[in-house]
Design an enzyme around this catalytic site. Structure first.
Site: not given
Length: 998
Positions: A415, A491
């Site tokens: 991220e 994820e």
């Protein structure tokens, strides 16, 4: 308009450089014959509120620190009574002004005094730090060694000429905030300190400066190729393979390959003139071939978890025993892969992964997620002045971990948006280690990576990607390149609170589409910090419990194990869903089909057993002979012909796959996989005589008696059942929202709990429209609705009785156009708290919900009511048991109440009301009362994973629709309460208040 730069050079903790004075990074080894001195233990410690509050005099020999505190190292000082931890997910807890940090910068000065062993040989030596958060400046005997950042990465300093035989003084100044903090926004507690090992290591003349073990495997020839690069030159011996070769020499020999399922390691030794290092090497080749990620020529399917390093008492300061415990739990629950979110773990963890067998995606210590809050402006990964720091982090990860066969991919970080810094990292890693694919999720173009990675793609999008039919990129060249890549969900299935739901549907996609190579559940462990109430009760704290200015609540508690590493129902469900052996029963044909879903291993290490139960009682059991199927192979195996199959009752077969022998991660008999299926024809039991029907009759006190039931004549409410006080039952639609009900605003369900509350489902009113007696039936018609709403549920309760049995048939009809699913639909009633034990025939032993019921087995179960509760860190709806045919609630003397369902029901019993459960912030807020609240649900809404992911799949949504169901009550045994012997306090027939949730 640009802001003016600050006057003068920035201090080292704000400079964007990675640091000064450190040696080049190198491979980590646990041991060698070079001497090592651990500097762990009691250090002197002083905390200052700012980086410049104290001068550097503490680093000089002779400084008097006797008045300082004593701090254990490794540790986080915030967990040792100095300051407080803080949790944010995305937002930086300081102004975003890179690379500057606040003046309020907690700074810990550490001092360690040590003597060298008497036989210390002298000469060169290095001082190694394995993890310091977030920036440190180091002195030894008054001489500055350097500075460094990169909290979860190692650093070494040359110290041989500075050491003294006696009275060495190691001084370390640690700053909580630094320019490095902008690169470490990793959805976890902000906790500074020296939290990993500090070690002094001898470097004899001719010692190993660095080495790189290359161990490839050719699955076509069965040969492994060994090449060890070493500085300086030396020799490598592998006795089991008869090898004794020079470093730099390549040799190919027949070997057994390493994999997560068969982690074959060979003991070896690397020797140079000055040092001998024991090695454990594994031969394996990882590559993307024909759009599929393969190890040793076979497709890998990741059954993985994201793992933060965490302990509820020590934070990220983990010991070897805790690391091993994590991996044993993973292996015992069929987990075969770890993504080291979002930083390299303690290096010893990777040794354990090599030993026990786990695929590892090793992720760099890098995340800049907080720049999302400011539109990614000034994002370090897209600012070339930060590139040296990024390359430094990549190098320190790769060089440290390059010799582990378990590491099958390098991940650039998490991220961080996009930018040239990531491209530079990828290019450097490819040059240094072309043998491993590169991973990064945050760039949809996939220009720098070898696998297409996403997080929280829903089932429909995952299937489209599996078909290589995802939405195209604008650049046709990049689009074609991405479509040719394997796909991994780095994820998915956010395991926050009650959930995650929808795991089985994901797994079917992974098994159906070759491109979909599994994923990593977010995440392994709840990061709850252990705390105690003033009266000594233990609970786990989360964001906001430490007075943080900004925090993200219990979003830090989203793991498959609770903070104390107790498996959650989510982990039990995950184990069942990802089991590597598929067993399917066909009772009509008397066959079981066994399919080996392992990537590599055959089934020779498993033993299979069957059991046959009638009404939950075992009648027979035995072994089942299954061939040693290879990966992907299936076989049909005959079940035995049983005389017990004709026994009256509900018959169930269970077939289990167990470890045949002890392994490094579980003993023989450990269950790896199982299935359960109903017998072909259930032989009905002869129905016991129920007695003659009863006729309702009015008695004094405004009551109606119907068989064992006593009712309020005006409201039709059941007051007593054979003398046992009862509150309700009433129609109930509300549940204490689970974390997934309170999901992200961007999700398709929005905040489902808010939508429920907007309709008033948490505050429903019950109006009695009619109470009538006709023949053998007491009929109560009600309308259940919320204030300010015209949506309603009309319910007709029809009571009848035969003998000692009281039956309630319920018909429900919704009114209006319901825009949301119902949380639940069923009955809620209050019973005496003395009913402290539950028995039931149905799904168990643990909780289940419509989309988390794969691990629920039909059987007869018994549990204290207290143990029916799942202690989620933030209390919420929990504890339902599925497919319950009957349940008994018992007092200590064995007396109690039996409840039978038509059809089966969802059974929940708890010593507090839904209102109390909903209002609790921590487990210690829940205090058992004098009422046992029982839910008998006809249907419940699924739980999904919308806390950060897709919501409840359509098939598990509870739409408001007509429904009909029935339950039958019967008391059992003696010692019943009567109206004259009720426990003191409020009478069960008193008007309900909000605290009772009626």
């Amino acid at each position: 308009m640009h802001e003016a730069p600050p006057p003068g050079p920035l201090p080292y903790y704000e400079d964007v450089s990675p640091g000064t004075g450190a040696l080049p990074p190198r491979a980590w080894t646990a041991v060698s014959d070079a001497r090592r001195v651990s500097l762990a233990g009691a250090w002197r410690f002083r905390l200052s509120p700012t980086a410049q509050a104290e001068d550097e005099s503490f680093a000089r020999p002779g400084f008097d620190c006797s008045h300082w505190d004593v701090l254990p190292v490794p540790s986080h000082w915030t967990l040792q009574g100095h300051g407080s931890p803080a949790y944010t997910n995305i937002r930086y807890p300081f102004p975003v002004d890179p690379p500057r940090v606040p003046t309020e910068n907690p700074t810990g000065d550490h001092l360690r005094f040590f003597d060298l062993p008497d036989d210390w040989p002298g000469g060169a030596a290095v001082l190694r730090f394995d993890g310091v958060d977030s920036c440190a400046r180091v002195w030894l005997n008054g001489e500055e060694l350097g500075t460094f950042k990169g909290s979860r990465l190692p650093v070494e300093f040359e110290v041989g000429e500075v050491l003294r035989p006696r009275g060495n003084v190691l001084a370390v100044r640690v700053h909580q905030w630094s320019s490095g903090s902008y690169l470490e926004d990793q959805d976890m507690w902000w906790m500074p300190g020296i939290f990993r090992d500090v070690t002094l290591i001898e470097r004899p003349e001719g010692a190993v400066a660095d080495f790189f073990v290359h161990c490839s495997y050719d699955h076509l020839t069965g040969e492994g190729t060994l090449l060890v690069e070493c500085d300086p030159q030396g020799t490598v011996s592998v006795p089991e393979l008869g090898l004794d070769i020079a470093t730099g020499q390549s040799v190919s020999v027949p070997v057994e390959p390493w994999s997560a399922e068969v982690p074959r390691l060979y003991d070896a030794e690397l020797a140079t003139e000055g040092e001998r290092i024991p090695l454990r090497i594994g031969f394996r080749t990882v590559a993307v071939e024909d759009g599929v990620l393969k190890a040793n020529g076979r497709r890998i399917l990741f059954r993985g978890v994201n793992r933060h390093e965490f302990d509820p008492d020590h934070g990220r300061a983990l010991d070897l025993e805790t690391m091993r415990r994590d991996l044993l739990l993973m292996k015992q629950h069929n987990v075969n892969a770890v993504r080291t979110s979002h930083y390299p773990p303690h290096p010893a963890f990777l040794d354990l992964c090599d030993e026990l067998g786990v695929w590892v995606v090793d992720e760099c210590d890098l995340e800049t997620h907080g720049f999302l809050e400011v539109g990614w402006r000034r994002n370090p990964v897209d600012d070339e002045q930060w590139t040296p720091a990024l390359l430094d982090r990549a190098a320190r990860m790769v060089e440290r971990d390059k010799n582990h066969p378990s590491v099958v991919m390098w991940s650039l970080g998490n991220e961080c948006g996009t930018g040239s810094g990531l491209s530079a990292m990828a290019a450097w890693i490819r040059r240094r280690d072309p043998s491993r694919p590169i991973h990064y999720e945050g760039d949809r173009s996939c220009r720098d990576v070898d696998v297409y990675s996403r997080m929280y793609a829903d089932h429909a999008e995952t299937e489209a990607i599996g078909r290589r039919e995802e939405d195209p990129l604008e650049d046709p060249t990049l689009d074609a390149r991405r479509r040719a890549m394997p796909f991994v969900l780095c994820e998915y299935a956010h395991a926050m609170g009650n959930g995650p739901g929808g795991l089985a549907e994901y797994q079917r996609l992974f098994e159906t589409y070759e491109r979909c190579q599994g994923g990593f559940v977010w995440e392994w462990i709840d990061h709850g910090l252990r705390r105690r109430t003033p009266d000594g009760r233990t609970y786990f704290a989360y964001g906001g419990d430490f007075g943080e200015e900004l925090h993200d609540g219990n979003f830090v508690c989203d793991g498959l194990v609770f903070p104390d590493r107790t498996p959650s129902p989510g982990l039990v469900e995950f184990k069942k869903v990802i089991e590597p052996v598929r067993i399917a029963g066909d009772a009509a044909r008397g066959l079981v089909t066994v399919t080996n879903l392992h990537d590599v291993a055959d089934l020779s290490g498993l033993a299979f057993r069957w059991t046959y139960e009638v009404d939950g009682e075992r009648t027979d059991a035995g072994p089942l002979k299954v061939p040693a199927l290879g990966p992907g192979e299936s076989a049909e195996v005959e079940l035995p012909v049983l005389a017990a199959a004709s026994r009256p009752g509900e018959g169930w077969w269970t077939v289990r796959a167990l470890l045949a022998e002890d392994t490094a991660w579980a003993p023989s008999g450990h269950e790896v996989a199982w299935t359960q299926f109903a017998a072909e024809h259930a032989v009905p039991r002869a129905r016991a005589a129920e007695g003659a029907p009863h006729t309702p009759r009015r008695v004094e006190g405004g009551l109606v008696v119907l068989g064992p039931g006593t009712f309020d004549a005006a409201t039709g409410t059941l007051r007593y059942l054979d003398g046992t006080a009862v509150r309700g039952p009433q129609l109930d639609v509300w549940r204490a929202p689970v974390d997934n009900d309170m999901g992200s605003e961007w999700h398709q369900d929005g905040r489902l709990d808010n939508r429920w509350r907007a309709l008033g489902l948490h505050r429903m009113h019950h109006r009695v429209d009619r109470v009538s007696v006709g023949g053998d039936t007491l009929t109560v018609a009600t309308r259940v609705a919320a204030a300010a709403s015209d949506l309603a549920l009309r319910a007709v309760f029809s009571w009848s009785a035969t003998g000692d049995r009281l039956r309630l048939a319920v018909e429900v009809e919704p009114e209006g156009d319901w825009p949301v699913p119902l949380p639940r639909l069923g009955l809620r009633l209050g019973l005496p708290a003395a009913l402290e034990t539950a028995e039931w025939f149905g799904g168990g032993p643990g909780e289940a919900y419509p989309d988390t019921r794969q691990a629920s087995r039909i059987g007869r179960w018994r549990s204290p009511v207290a143990d029916l509760q799942t202690p989620y860190v933030r209390p919420q709806e929990n504890g339902a048991r599925a497919d319950v045919r009957w349940a008994r609630l018992l007092r200590a003397d064995g007396s109690g109440l039996r409840i039978e369902g038509e059809p089966s029901f969802w059974f929940t019993a708890r010593p507090w009301s839904t209102r109390e459960l909903e209002q609790a912030r921590h487990t210690h807020d829940l205090v058992a009362g004098e009422t046992l609240w029982v839910h008998l649900d006809h249907a419940v809404h699924g739980v999904g994973t919308a806390a950060c992911g897709p919501g409840v799949l359509p098939q598990y949504r509870l739409a408001a629709a007509p429904a009909a169901f029935a339950v039958t009550f019967r008391t059992e045994g003696g010692g019943r309460e009567t109206p004259s012997t009720l426990r003191s306090g409020r009478r069960p027939d008193a008007p309900a208040d909000e605290g009772d949730d009626l």
